[in-house]
Structures are given as C-alpha cells and as structure tokens.
Write an enzyme that holds these catalytic residues in place. Sequence first.
Site, PDB file in Angstrom:
ATOM      1  N   TYR A   1       0.795  -1.180  -0.044  1.00 21.45           N
ATOM      2  CA  TYR A   1       0.255   0.143   0.046  1.00 21.45           C
ATOM      3  C   TYR A   1       0.882   1.279  -0.051  1.00 21.45           C
ATOM      4  O   TYR A   1       0.605   2.018  -0.769  1.00 21.45           O
ATOM      5  CB  TYR A   1      -1.172   0.046   1.259  1.00 21.45           C
ATOM      6  CG  TYR A   1      -1.986   1.212   1.318  1.00 21.45           C
ATOM      7  CD1 TYR A   1      -3.073   1.008   0.689  1.00 21.45           C
ATOM      8  CD2 TYR A   1      -1.548   2.200   1.814  1.00 21.45           C
ATOM      9  CE1 TYR A   1      -4.051   2.434   0.603  1.00 21.45           C
ATOM     10  CE2 TYR A   1      -2.570   3.180   2.139  1.00 21.45           C
ATOM     11  CZ  TYR A   1      -3.445   3.205   1.335  1.00 21.45           C
ATOM     12  OH  TYR A   1      -4.245   4.430   1.411  1.00 21.45           O
TER      13      TYR A   1
ATOM     14  N   VAL B   1       4.167   1.571  -1.107  1.00 16.03           N
ATOM     15  CA  VAL B   1       4.660   1.879  -2.243  1.00 16.03           C
ATOM     16  C   VAL B   1       3.774   2.184  -3.412  1.00 16.03           C
ATOM     17  O   VAL B   1       4.310   2.977  -4.357  1.00 16.03           O
ATOM     18  CB  VAL B   1       5.358   0.293  -2.638  1.00 16.03           C
ATOM     19  CG1 VAL B   1       5.899   0.497  -4.115  1.00 16.03           C
ATOM     20  CG2 VAL B   1       6.549   0.039  -1.577  1.00 16.03           C
TER      21      VAL B   1
ATOM     22  N   VAL C   1     -10.257   8.149   7.697  1.00 18.57           N
ATOM     23  CA  VAL C   1     -11.653   8.319   7.601  1.00 18.57           C
ATOM     24  C   VAL C   1     -12.418   7.204   7.807  1.00 18.57           C
ATOM     25  O   VAL C   1     -12.147   6.123   7.540  1.00 18.57           O
ATOM     26  CB  VAL C   1     -11.887   8.777   6.010  1.00 18.57           C
ATOM     27  CG1 VAL C   1     -13.496   8.990   5.788  1.00 18.57           C
ATOM     28  CG2 VAL C   1     -11.185   9.946   5.642  1.00 18.57           C
ATOM     29  N   ARG C   2     -13.481   7.535   8.454  1.00 17.19           N
ATOM     30  CA  ARG C   2     -14.252   6.171   8.894  1.00 17.19           C
ATOM     31  C   ARG C   2     -15.086   5.595   7.545  1.00 17.19           C
ATOM     32  O   ARG C   2     -16.261   5.793   7.216  1.00 17.19           O
ATOM     33  CB  ARG C   2     -15.416   6.645   9.908  1.00 17.19           C
ATOM     34  CG  ARG C   2     -14.973   7.020  11.275  1.00 17.19           C
ATOM     35  CD  ARG C   2     -15.785   7.173  12.358  1.00 17.19           C
ATOM     36  NE  ARG C   2     -16.670   8.291  12.128  1.00 17.19           N
ATOM     37  CZ  ARG C   2     -16.383   9.560  12.609  1.00 17.19           C
ATOM     38  NH1 ARG C   2     -15.056   9.712  13.054  1.00 17.19           N
ATOM     39  NH2 ARG C   2     -17.265  10.567  12.198  1.00 17.19           N
TER      40      ARG C   2
END
Length: 263
Positions: free
Chosen positions: A186, A188, A219-220
């Site tokens: 994630y 990279v 964020v939810r």
Amino acid sequence: MKQATRTVLVTGANRGLGLETCRQLGRLGWRVLLTAPDSTEGQQACEALRSEGLDVHFEFLDVASQESLSTLAGRLEQEGVRLSALVNNAGIAMDGFNAHVAEYTLAVNFFGPLHVTERLLPLVEEHGRIVMVSSALAELKDYPPAFQRRFNPPPPKEQLQTLLRSFIEDVRAGVYERKGWPGSAYRVSKLGLNALTRVLAEELKPRNLLVNAVCPSWVRTQMGGPHAARSVERGADVLVWAATLPPEGPTGGFFRNRRPVLW
C-alpha cells in the site's frame, strides 16, 4: 461554462469516499458518472444519490482491467461525453504481504489511475481537473534519503512503471528488504501515485489541466474502520476541492486539509 453542465467521473464510488465525493459534487450541480467494479453495489449507490435529486449515472469500471476500461472509454467516446474532472479514488489495502498482494495492490492503486487517466485523457476538457487519492503514508520525508531519491525528483513515466514493477519482483524473489523497500504494498503504491501525479502535472500543462494528489486523512470507511477520526463527509472535502479548483489553482501538489504537504 456553467457549473451545471460539468461532468465528473469518479472511480471506486460505490461506497465510502468515492460515494460521498459523488454526492458533494452532485449537490454542486455537476453531472456525475459513478463507477464501480460491482454492478449491484454501483447501481444501488447510484439509485440512492438519484433519490436525493442528483444527476448521477452508474458506469461499470474495474480499474485493474484494461478490457473494462477500454469498453467504458469507447462508449463514452461514442456518446460524446466530455469530462471537466476525473477523480481517481479507487483503492485497496489488502491483508498480508506477498507477491500477489504487491501485484494486485499496485494494479489497483498505481497502474489503475495511470491507465484510467491515460485512456480518458482525450475526453477531459481543457482546464480540466485530475485528482489522485493518496495517503499520508506516501510522505517522502518519512523515508531514508537514499530511498527518497528513487521518487524525488520523479523519474519519467516509463521508468516509474519499471521501478514499481521491480518492487513486485523483489517481493516475489524475497529480496525487497535488501533492496530497501518497505514491507507494505500500500505504501509503495501511494508513493508511486504521488510521483505519477507530478509527472502528469508537468506533461499536461500545455492543456491547462491541473493534476493533484490529496490525502483525505484517516476516514471512517470500510477501509479506514469505525474508529477512524474523520467523517466521510469531511474526508471527501479535499477531493471535491481539488476537482473544483479555479484555473489559477495549483498543479503537481500533494494536499491534506486543502493545504500542501511537504514531499
């Protein structure tokens, strides 16, 4: 051009940040093309926004599939669609870490936005906006200087793709640590996306296109989880801001809370 005639395409918009971005832009009077890789979820999301009186239309798109992208782009071209903004929101964060995770994460988070942008560029109007949804994990200052130099200054587009593919191969060969890569596909993928943003921003200046990366913070959403600090409404604000920048707005930047983040 009246705002009500503007059209935006948002990827990965069946839920979370993408869905809320569609809602907020729809409330501003934009025509919204809500795309998703799941037709059922995408149609349901579209119908929910249309029930609010918004001009929203569902389009099937799997950003990791060149066939899916080609089909959509061809149909939009035939219909004469013109885009005022493109929001590359689709993204994944997979559990575990191996070559499959690295390959698929980059297919969605890096190569997806690259291919979507390149394929839809003929449809983007002059003075259009292109938004890349990134992450705080892509802030280069958090990495050693030698690693930073791989991405800053960003290499040309072809070299950047080769660099990202080398990460996948290094993971497959079990040598990624020795090669200096972090153990997170994630991270990279978002580092690559930020570099791509800067390359495209420079490349597209002659067309007066503004290309920026944004960080919505934690964020939810389904990805962020229920304990995240920020509501989806507040998280989507920076995406909407970047999609609606004035002609004199910034390009090639990385923003959080509408403020630049140091590379």
